[in-house]
Write an enzyme that holds these catalytic residues in place. Structure first.
Site, short mmCIF file in Angstrom:
data_model
loop_
_atom_site.label_atom_id
_atom_site.label_comp_id
_atom_site.label_asym_id
_atom_site.label_seq_id
_atom_site.Cartn_x
_atom_site.Cartn_y
_atom_site.Cartn_z
N GLU A 99 0.83 -1.20 0.00
CA GLU A 99 0.00 0.00 0.00
C GLU A 99 0.87 1.26 0.00
OE1 GLU A 99 -3.20 -2.41 2.81
OE2 GLU A 99 -2.67 -0.38 3.38
N CYS A 112 3.38 8.45 1.14
CA CYS A 112 3.92 7.56 2.16
C CYS A 112 4.16 6.20 1.49
CB CYS A 112 2.89 7.47 3.28
SG CYS A 112 3.38 6.41 4.63
N CYS A 119 6.32 -6.60 7.95
CA CYS A 119 7.41 -5.98 8.72
C CYS A 119 7.84 -6.97 9.80
CB CYS A 119 6.90 -4.71 9.39
SG CYS A 119 8.19 -3.80 10.29
N CYS A 123 6.49 -4.23 16.52
CA CYS A 123 6.10 -3.25 17.54
C CYS A 123 4.68 -3.60 17.99
CB CYS A 123 6.14 -1.83 16.98
SG CYS A 123 7.78 -1.38 16.39
N CYS A 126 1.46 -1.78 16.50
CA CYS A 126 1.36 -1.51 15.06
C CYS A 126 0.75 -2.70 14.31
CB CYS A 126 2.75 -1.20 14.49
SG CYS A 126 2.76 -0.92 12.71
N GLY A 168 6.55 -1.66 6.57
CA GLY A 168 7.94 -2.12 6.61
C GLY A 168 8.88 -1.22 7.38
N SER A 200 12.01 6.88 7.81
CA SER A 200 11.64 6.68 9.21
C SER A 200 12.10 5.29 9.66
CB SER A 200 10.12 6.80 9.34
OG SER A 200 9.72 6.64 10.67
N ASN A 298 -3.73 5.85 16.69
CA ASN A 298 -4.90 5.55 15.87
C ASN A 298 -5.51 4.24 16.35
OD1 ASN A 298 -4.68 7.82 14.05
ND2 ASN A 298 -2.85 6.80 13.25
N CYS A 341 -1.29 6.09 10.25
CA CYS A 341 -0.08 5.43 10.73
C CYS A 341 -0.39 4.12 11.44
CB CYS A 341 0.65 6.31 11.74
SG CYS A 341 1.15 7.88 11.11
N1 SAH Z 1 9.23 1.07 10.55
C1 SAH Z 1 9.40 2.50 10.41
C2 SAH Z 1 8.51 3.06 9.32
C3 SAH Z 1 7.02 3.00 9.61
S1 SAH Z 1 6.52 4.59 10.08
C4 SAH Z 1 9.18 3.18 11.75
O1 SAH Z 1 8.66 2.55 12.66
O2 SAH Z 1 9.55 4.34 11.89
C5 SAH Z 1 5.02 4.29 10.87
C6 SAH Z 1 4.87 5.18 12.09
O3 SAH Z 1 3.55 4.96 12.63
C7 SAH Z 1 5.85 4.83 13.21
O4 SAH Z 1 6.29 6.01 13.81
C8 SAH Z 1 4.97 4.06 14.22
O5 SAH Z 1 5.47 4.20 15.51
C9 SAH Z 1 3.63 4.71 14.00
N2 SAH Z 1 2.46 3.90 14.35
C10 SAH Z 1 2.32 2.58 14.25
N3 SAH Z 1 1.08 2.21 14.63
C11 SAH Z 1 0.42 3.35 14.96
C12 SAH Z 1 -0.90 3.64 15.40
N4 SAH Z 1 -1.80 2.68 15.55
N5 SAH Z 1 -1.22 4.92 15.64
C13 SAH Z 1 -0.32 5.90 15.44
N6 SAH Z 1 0.92 5.69 15.00
C14 SAH Z 1 1.29 4.43 14.78
#
Ligand code: SAH
Length: 372
Positions: A99, A112, A119, A123, A126, A168, A200, A298, A341
Site C-alpha cells: 500500500e 507515504c 514488517c 512493535c 502496530c 515495513g 523513518s 490511531n 499510521c
Molecule cells: N518502521 C518504520 C517506518 C514506519 S513509520 C518506523 O517505525 O519508523 C510508521 C509510524 O507509525 C511509526 O512512527 C509508528 O510508531 C507509528 N504507528 C504505528 N502504529 C500506529 C498507530 N496505531 N497509531 C499511530 N501511530 C502508529
C-alpha cells in the site's frame, strides 16, 4: 550478475543502478551513451515498453525486451478518504499486497511509501507488524510507487514529498532502499530534493549511521517511549539497540546544519502520555538537533490501546515547547480508510474502487502492463 531477475530470467531493469544498467548494455554490445537515453525513458518519460523509446534504433528497441523486463506494480484499487487522503493498493508480481498513501496538504502532496511486504519489527501497537515480514521490496518496487501514482495525477499536480513510513522497516531493507533513493534523487531520474525525502526507522543503529554517511535525506526515528523499560515493552528492537545507544547515535550523527532529526512519538493513553513522560523526553533529547512529532494513537479493533484526549496531547506538546523542544502534533489523515499510521496491510481489495482495469496477464510482461 544483476541482483534482480524475473522468473523468466530477464533482468528487472528498474532495479538496476545507472552504473549497473550501463554495464549491462555495454555487455550486450551497446555504446555507453545509450544507458542515459534508456534511463531517462524509464524515469523521466515513465514508459512501460521499450517500443516507446523512440530515440533508440529499431534494432535496440527489439533487442532490449529479450534481455530486460520493465516491471510495474499491478494497481488493485484506491480508497479515498473524506479528507482527500488516498490509499493505493498494489500487487507485486507474485500477488503480494502493498500500500501507498497519498496525503494532500495546503502546499504539499506527500506520498507515504512502503519498503517491505509486512514488517519484522513486531512493535506491539502496530498492525503492520501482525503480518510479519513477507519479503523486502526490490528497488524497482519502491520507485514504482511514486512513479505510477505520478502518471495519474491531474495536470499540474505532483508529489512534493516522500516519506518512507508505509509498510515495513526501511533500514531493514537497506540496500534496496538506498538504491531506490538514488533514483529518487538523481536529476536524470525522479529528480527529487533530499530535503523532501524522509526515512523513518525504529532505530536500527548501524544502518542509521550508514545512511547519514551515504545520503543527505531526512531521518525520522520512532521513539515512542520516555524510558528504556517502556520502550522495551512496545518495541522489541530496544532489546538489540537500547534507547540509550539509539539516542547517543542520534547525538553523534553528522546531521547537516539545517536539518533536524524528527522523533516520532506515538501517544498511547495512560502509557506514555503523562507530563512526567514529557519531562523525561525533554531531558533525553537535550543536545540533539531534533524536533518531536507527536502521533496520537490511531485506535483499531485489534488493540486495546486508546488515543489520549486532545487536551492531554496539547499539554504534552506545551510542556516540550516551553522547554525549547520543537514539537508538533501530527493530524490524523485517512482514518476512515485505514490509511493512518500503523494501519497499513489490512485492506480488502474487494471493497475498493479500481483505478485501472483488472490486472492483466503476468506482471512480468512489460508489453501488457495495466494502465492506470
Ligand atoms: N518502521 C518504520 C517506518 C514506519 S513509520 C518506523 O517505525 O519508523 C510508521 C509510524 O507509525 C511509526 O512512527 C509508528 O510508531 C507509528 N504507528 C504505528 N502504529 C500506529 C498507530 N496505531 N497509531 C499511530 N501511530 C502508529
Amino acid at each position: 550478475m544483476p541482483r534482480f531477475t524475473a522468473p523468466d530470467g530477464r533482468v528487472d531493469i528498474k532495479s538496476l543502478s545507472f552504473d549497473e544498467l550501463t554495464e549491462e548494455l555495454v555487455a550486450l554490445g551497446s555504446e555507453r551513451f545509450r544507458a542515459l537515453q534508456v534511463w531517462k525513458w524509464l524515469w523521466q518519460h515513465k514508459v512501460r515498453t521499450f517500443e516507446e523509446m523512440t530515440n533508440l534504433s529499431k534494432v535496440w528497441r527489439e533487442k532490449l525486451p529479450s534481455h530486460f523486463v520493465i516491471q510495474e506494480l499491478t494497481p488493485v484499487g484506491v480508497l479515498t478518504s473524506t479528507d482527500g487522503t488516498r490509499k493505493f493498493l498494489w500487487h507485486t508480481a507474485e500477488g503480494q499486497q502493498i500500500e501507498s498513501v497519498l496525503i494532500p496538504d495546503e502546499d504539499r502532496l506527500t506520498l507515504c511509501v512502503s519498503t517491505q511486504v509486512g514488517c519484522a519489527m513486531a512493535c506491539s501497537f502496530c498492525l503492520t507488524g501482525d503480518l510479519g515480514l513477507k519479503r523486502h521490496l526490490k528497488p524497482g518496487e519502491i520507485i514504482n510507487q511514486p512513479l505510477q501514482i505520478s502518471r495519474i495525477l491531474p495536470e499540474g499536480q505532483r508529489i512534493t514529498n516522500v516519506v518512507m513510513m508505509g509498510m515495513g522497516e526501511p533500514l531493514h531493507n537497506y540496500d534496496n532502499l538506498v538504491a531506490a533513493l538514488r533514483v529518487y534523487l538523481d536529476e536524470n531520474a525522479l529528480g527529487m530534493s533530499h530535503r523532501r525525502i524522509t526515512v523513518s526507522t525504529v532505530g536500527l543503529v548501524p544502518a542509521m549511521k550508514k545512511l547519514t554517511d551515504e545520503l543527505p535525506v531526512n531521518l525520522a526515528v520512532s521513539l515512542n517511549a520516555s524510558t528504556e523499560e517502556q520502550r522495551r515493552e512496545v518495541m522489541p528492537i530496544t532489546k538489540k539497540y537500547s534507547m540509550q545507544e539509539l539516542l547517543e547515535t542520534c547525538r553523534d550523527l553528522p546531521i547537516h546544519h539545517h536539518k533536524r532529526i524528527t522523533f516520532e512519538y506515538v501517544m498511547m493513553a495512560g502509557f506514555n502520555d503523562s507530563i512526567e513522560d514529557a519531562a523525561r523526553l525533554a531531558k533525553l533529547l537535550r543536545g540533539i538537533r531534533s524536533k518531536v512529532n507527536l502521533i496520537p494513537y490511531n485506535e483499531n479493533p485489534s488493540r486495546d490501546i486508546k488515543r489520549p484526549a486532545a487536551d492531554v496531547a496539547k499539554a504534552f506538546q506545551h510542556y516540550l515547547v516551553t522547554r525549547g523542544v520543537q514539537c508538533s502534533i501530527r493530524s490524523t489523515r485517512g482514518k476512515d480508510i485505514s490509511a493512518a499510521c500503523g494501519q497499513l496491510g489490512k485492506a480488502d481489495p474487494s471493497t475498493v474502487a479500481l483505478f485501472g482495469p483488472p490486472p492483466v496477464a503476468t506482471a512480468h510482461d512489460s508489453t501488457q502492463s495495466p494502465r492506470e
